[in-house]
Design an enzyme around this catalytic site. Structure first.
Site, PDB file in Angstrom:
ATOM      1  N   ARG A 174       0.807  -1.218   0.000  1.00 62.24           N
ATOM      2  CA  ARG A 174       0.000   0.000   0.000  1.00 62.24           C
ATOM      3  C   ARG A 174       0.846   1.277   0.000  1.00 62.24           C
ATOM      4  O   ARG A 174       0.692   2.137  -0.852  1.00 62.24           O
ATOM      5  CB  ARG A 174      -0.860  -0.047   1.253  1.00 62.24           C
ATOM      6  CG  ARG A 174      -1.919   0.963   1.369  1.00 62.24           C
ATOM      7  CD  ARG A 174      -2.692   0.623   2.618  1.00 62.24           C
ATOM      8  NE  ARG A 174      -2.686  -0.848   2.804  1.00 62.24           N
ATOM      9  CZ  ARG A 174      -3.762  -1.586   2.941  1.00 62.24           C
ATOM     10  NH1 ARG A 174      -4.942  -1.019   2.950  1.00 62.24           N
ATOM     11  NH2 ARG A 174      -3.670  -2.884   3.088  1.00 62.24           N
ATOM     12  N   THR A 175       1.758   1.351   0.962  1.00 60.66           N
ATOM     13  CA  THR A 175       2.539   2.582   1.094  1.00 60.66           C
ATOM     14  C   THR A 175       3.404   2.805  -0.145  1.00 60.66           C
ATOM     15  O   THR A 175       3.454   3.900  -0.697  1.00 60.66           O
ATOM     16  CB  THR A 175       3.416   2.518   2.359  1.00 60.66           C
ATOM     17  OG1 THR A 175       2.573   2.269   3.479  1.00 60.66           O
ATOM     18  CG2 THR A 175       4.151   3.820   2.580  1.00 60.66           C
ATOM     19  N   LYS A 227      23.438  -9.106   0.213  1.00 58.25           N
ATOM     20  CA  LYS A 227      24.762  -9.544  -0.244  1.00 58.25           C
ATOM     21  C   LYS A 227      25.866  -8.998   0.656  1.00 58.25           C
ATOM     22  O   LYS A 227      27.035  -9.088   0.319  1.00 58.25           O
ATOM     23  CB  LYS A 227      24.998  -9.073  -1.680  1.00 58.25           C
ATOM     24  CG  LYS A 227      24.063  -9.712  -2.687  1.00 58.25           C
ATOM     25  CD  LYS A 227      24.324  -9.127  -4.074  1.00 58.25           C
ATOM     26  CE  LYS A 227      23.239  -9.534  -5.058  1.00 58.25           C
ATOM     27  NZ  LYS A 227      23.174  -8.598  -6.188  1.00 58.25           N
ATOM     28  N   ARG A 284      11.648   3.082   3.617  1.00 56.81           N
ATOM     29  CA  ARG A 284      10.997   2.238   4.624  1.00 56.81           C
ATOM     30  C   ARG A 284      12.044   1.277   5.148  1.00 56.81           C
ATOM     31  O   ARG A 284      12.795   0.681   4.369  1.00 56.81           O
ATOM     32  CB  ARG A 284       9.831   1.482   3.989  1.00 56.81           C
ATOM     33  CG  ARG A 284       9.494   0.165   4.616  1.00 56.81           C
ATOM     34  CD  ARG A 284       8.314   0.071   5.548  1.00 56.81           C
ATOM     35  NE  ARG A 284       7.216   0.939   5.385  1.00 56.81           N
ATOM     36  CZ  ARG A 284       5.942   0.531   5.303  1.00 56.81           C
ATOM     37  NH1 ARG A 284       5.660  -0.746   5.262  1.00 56.81           N
ATOM     38  NH2 ARG A 284       4.967   1.402   5.249  1.00 56.81           N
ATOM     39  N   HIS A 289       5.791   6.954  11.196  1.00 56.76           N
ATOM     40  CA  HIS A 289       5.231   6.758   9.861  1.00 56.76           C
ATOM     41  C   HIS A 289       4.450   8.046   9.583  1.00 56.76           C
ATOM     42  O   HIS A 289       3.221   8.065   9.558  1.00 56.76           O
ATOM     43  CB  HIS A 289       4.336   5.514   9.857  1.00 56.76           C
ATOM     44  CG  HIS A 289       3.989   5.026   8.475  1.00 56.76           C
ATOM     45  ND1 HIS A 289       4.283   5.728   7.328  1.00 56.76           N
ATOM     46  CD2 HIS A 289       3.364   3.892   8.065  1.00 56.76           C
ATOM     47  CE1 HIS A 289       3.855   5.048   6.278  1.00 56.76           C
ATOM     48  NE2 HIS A 289       3.298   3.934   6.697  1.00 56.76           N
TER      49      HIS A 289
END
Lengths: 322, 427
Positions: free
Chosen positions: A70-71, A98, A120, A150
């Site tokens: 969604r975000t 990695k 995020r 957020h």
């Protein structure tokens, strides 16, 4: 190693947004400006050609160290509607796996002459750290860091509340559920306080409330019926499945029995109360479907407003002088 | 052997162990103290070291110093950290066993001790691992470690697997005649925490380490100390309640002592605000109340020693998201000025403060150091208590610059450090 506080890192010398990391330290007038700007973008999303040229020639990088649908999608749409070029990088399956350090990842993408990072990350403070490291012309937008913040979600929730309720001052707001692990809750509390609501309650079992909730400016209540008494806004929080296995709560069944929002419980709130949820919803765990899909629910409006609010934040953050 | 006869003159001699605080010369011959506060008639110095306005103290004894050698030489070496220790007035220091490889064999213990002497020219004391490889389950060969020069055994920061292993480790330490150094932390309660579980962690959304992670471990250890009679030392306390539990245990006559890291006496959880990785330490910085009560416990002698808890890092170690950064501060060179800050703030008198840096820590491990007895090795720290200096590059010797005090003004500076009567640092 920069440990600048949120205010000095986020604003330029004229008080404009340079990064958007947290609601902390932002003024009421700035939050109102974000909402007003978002309001002006709502018409764009209704046009046949859903684009404005504000970010034309700019490159926005969605840097997601944690999965999100969604975000990430709404950020991508917001940037595209502002005519930016958008690059989606899913680091959870990429470089750091990695063995590359976070800083090296940032430096490498920065070298591609990008203008904005939408970040995020699973750890609190990630957006702060990156903002302290990037070149001066790059803006960092926090799309969720650990349990910390957020802020774009909080702003779209504030936008939704304003649309539904108008004035913030008389409002009583309840946040229900896993406040301890919720970055959404922390940002919402800061935004609601800045916008001057009359009362904020957090409702949940002690295991899912942070210590010293009063220092956040909220009142902790452990009984849902009591906590919902007379509230105007109910913000439900998502309960993650892993909370059951780590002794936070005994079962979904007991959780729903004590803290699930049902029609009966909703009746304790004001008759015109609205029900919000940042998604994704666990139906039958934190919220009954009849409430989630019922007349008080504004959950889908929240998703819809996500785009104009994120457009507003992206456009404001590119206007700041270095 | 150093046959030079040195007179240190013009200073104020403070030797807390012998309750000496007087002006006068200190005479050294053959690397040993000959006379304190007067010059014997037959003493003819080869050299006079004039130290007007300075304090002449026993060299400091630091119970917890990571030199990063062996195993992490990119963070520090015995050469670099030895130079920093000497510049900080430290003449004896203990190295916790979490080196790579772990100090669980006589070979590693001897390597540190001997290289300490040769490269750092200080008394470097390896603390043996309580369990092999610090694995928490298998006892190390403590008697062999003792023979190799370990004055104590400890768990570094690694918890033991169970209370049964803890009990056995205590019992075996008793029969080996070694005290045990514990850094108390319950691993389950600590969980994935990285900051004190308090209002700042609540606001920043940082996973918290509750105070109970420390008190539960202290309580468990105290019960087993009482059961086994082991001589135990709690290292780097962070909470007021743990200090109180230790005070009560001392009143009951249990053989327990404690130290505190200097940063815990100055900083609090507030300093983590803004996700300051330089203030990411273990155990975490706690509340203002904890800091005040740790200061009181220090003044009362419940906590008998201040340590630097020196942990130098390379730059990368602190360049990450807060929880992913490596904990610890580089602190050897700030130990004295930050301790003097406590004197200026009225927490301790100057002799009391010096006791916490000298005979206090030495007595906890039964070390023959930290005092100015005639005949004892001339390990000295001579410092100017009024000298003002800034924490910046040309003044700094440690390979790690990870200190939140960087750039600050400090008052109090070491002018000379002597080990066995030899000058190992001259400011």
């Amino acid at each position: 190693m920069c440990a600048a506080n949120a205010t000095t890192l986020q604003l330029d010398s004229s008080g404009n947004l340079r990064h958007f990391l947290s609601i902390e330290g932002l003024s009421r007038s700035l939050l109102v400006r974000i909402m007003d700007t978002a309001e002006s973008f709502t018409s764009v999303t209704r046009q046949a050609v859903k684009k404005v040229p504000l970010l034309r020639g700019k490159t926005v990088v969605n840097l997601f160290f944690e999965t999100s649908t969604r975000t990430r999608t709404t950020f991508e749409l917001a940037a595209k509607r502002l005519s930016a070029d958008v690059l989606n990088i899913n680091i959870a399956t990429s470089a750091t796996a990695k063995g590359e350090s976070l800083l090296d990842t940032i430096r490498n993408i920065e070298a591609m002459q990008v203008d904005m990072f939408v970040v995020r990350h699973a750890e609190s403070g990630a957006a702060h750290f990156i903002a302290g490291q990037v070149a001066p012309h790059i803006s960092v937008i926090n799309a969720g860091d650990g349990r910390h913040a957020h802020p774009t979600q909080a702003m779209l929730d504030m936008f939704t509340i304003r649309r539904m309720k108008g004035d913030f001052a008389p409002l009583k707001v309840a946040l229900v559920g896993d406040v301890l692990h919720s970055r959404v809750a922390r940002s919402e509390i800061l935004a609601l306080r800045t916008l001057g609501v009359s009362e904020i309650r957090v409702i949940g079992p002690r295991t899912l409330l942070p210590v010293h909730p009063e220092t956040l400016g909220v009142r902790a209540v452990s009984d849902l019926d009591q906590g919902l008494e007379g509230v105007d806004v109910i913000m439900m929080l998502r309960l993650q499945k892993e909370r059951m296995s780590s002794a936070f709560i005994p079962s979904e069944h007991e959780y729903f029995a004590r803290f699930g929002l049902t029609e009966t419980r909703l009746a304790k709130a004001k008759p015109d109360a609205i029900v919000m949820h940042p998604g994704p919803i666990n139906r039958g765990v934190e919220i009954d479907s009849r409430v989630a899909d019922g007349p008080h629910s504004v959950i889908l409006q929240q998703v819809n407003f996500g785009i104009p609010v994120r457009m507003a934040i992206l456009s404001l953050a590119t206007q700041a002088g270095a | 052997m150093n046959h030079e006869r040195i007179r240190i003159s013009g200073g104020r001699i403070i030797d807390p162990a012998n309750q000496i605080d007087r002006d006068g010369p200190l005479c050294i011959a053959d690397g040993r103290i000959v006379a304190v506060g007067y010059q014997p008639d037959d003493f003819v110095p080869d050299r006079d070291l004039a130290v007007p306005g300075c304090i002449v103290s026993p060299g400091f004894v630091d119970l917890c110093v990571r030199v990063r050698e062996p195993g992490q030489e990119h963070k520090g070496t015995l050469a670099s950290e030895g130079a920093a220790a000497a510049a900080g007035g430290i003449t004896t220091f203990c190295v916790p066993p979490d080196t790579i490889p772990v100090i669980d064999t006589p070979a590693v213990a001897r390597l540190l001790k001997e290289r300490g002497q040769r490269v750092a020219r200080l008394r470097v004391l390896p603390i043996g691992a309580l369990t092999r490889g610090l694995n928490g389950t298998d006892l190390s060969e403590m008697s062999a470690l003792k023979d190799a020069g370990c004055p104590a055994v400890g768990n570094a920061s690694v918890p033991l697997a169970s209370s049964l292993v803890l009990r056995r480790a205590f019992e075996y330490s008793v029969s080996s005649g070694l005290p045990v150094i514990l850094r108390p932390e319950d691993p389950a309660l600590r969980d994935r925490g990285c900051a004190h579980e308090g209002s700042i962690a609540t606001r920043l959304g940082l996973p918290g380490i509750p105070e109970a992670a420390e008190t539960v471990a202290v309580a468990q250890s105290l019960a087993l100390i009482e059961h086994t009679g082991v001589r135990a030392h709690f290292g780097r306390l962070s909470s007021a309640r743990a200090a109180r539990m230790i005070a009560e245990a001392q009143q009951r006559g249990l053989p327990v002592s404690a130290d505190v890291a200097i940063h815990q006496l100055h900083l609090t959880e507030e300093d983590v605000d803004g996700f300051d990785a330089l203030c990411h330490v273990e155990p975490p910085l706690r509340t203002v109340t904890d800091r005040e009560r740790l200061r009181s416990a220090l003044a009362e002698g419940v906590i008998g020693a201040i340590c630097s808890d020196h942990q130098p890092h390379d730059l990368d170690a602190k360049l990450d998201v807060f929880a992913a950064t490596e904990p610890g501060m580089a602190a050897l060179e700030t130990l004295l000025p930050l301790t003097l800050r406590l004197v200026n703030e009225g927490v301790l008198s100057l002799p009391e403060a010096l006791a916490r840096l000298t005979c206090g820590p030495a007595s906890m491990l039964g070390l023959p150091a930290g005092r100015l007895d005639p005949g004892a090795p001339a390990d000295l720290c001579i410092f100017d208590p009024r000298a003002c200096w800034r924490l910046e590059d040309p003044n700094w010797r440690s390979a790690g610059r990870n200190t939140p005090f960087w750039g600050q003004s400090m008052i109090g500076r070491v002018t000379s450090t002597l080990v066995d009567g030899k000058v190992v640092f001259q400011g």
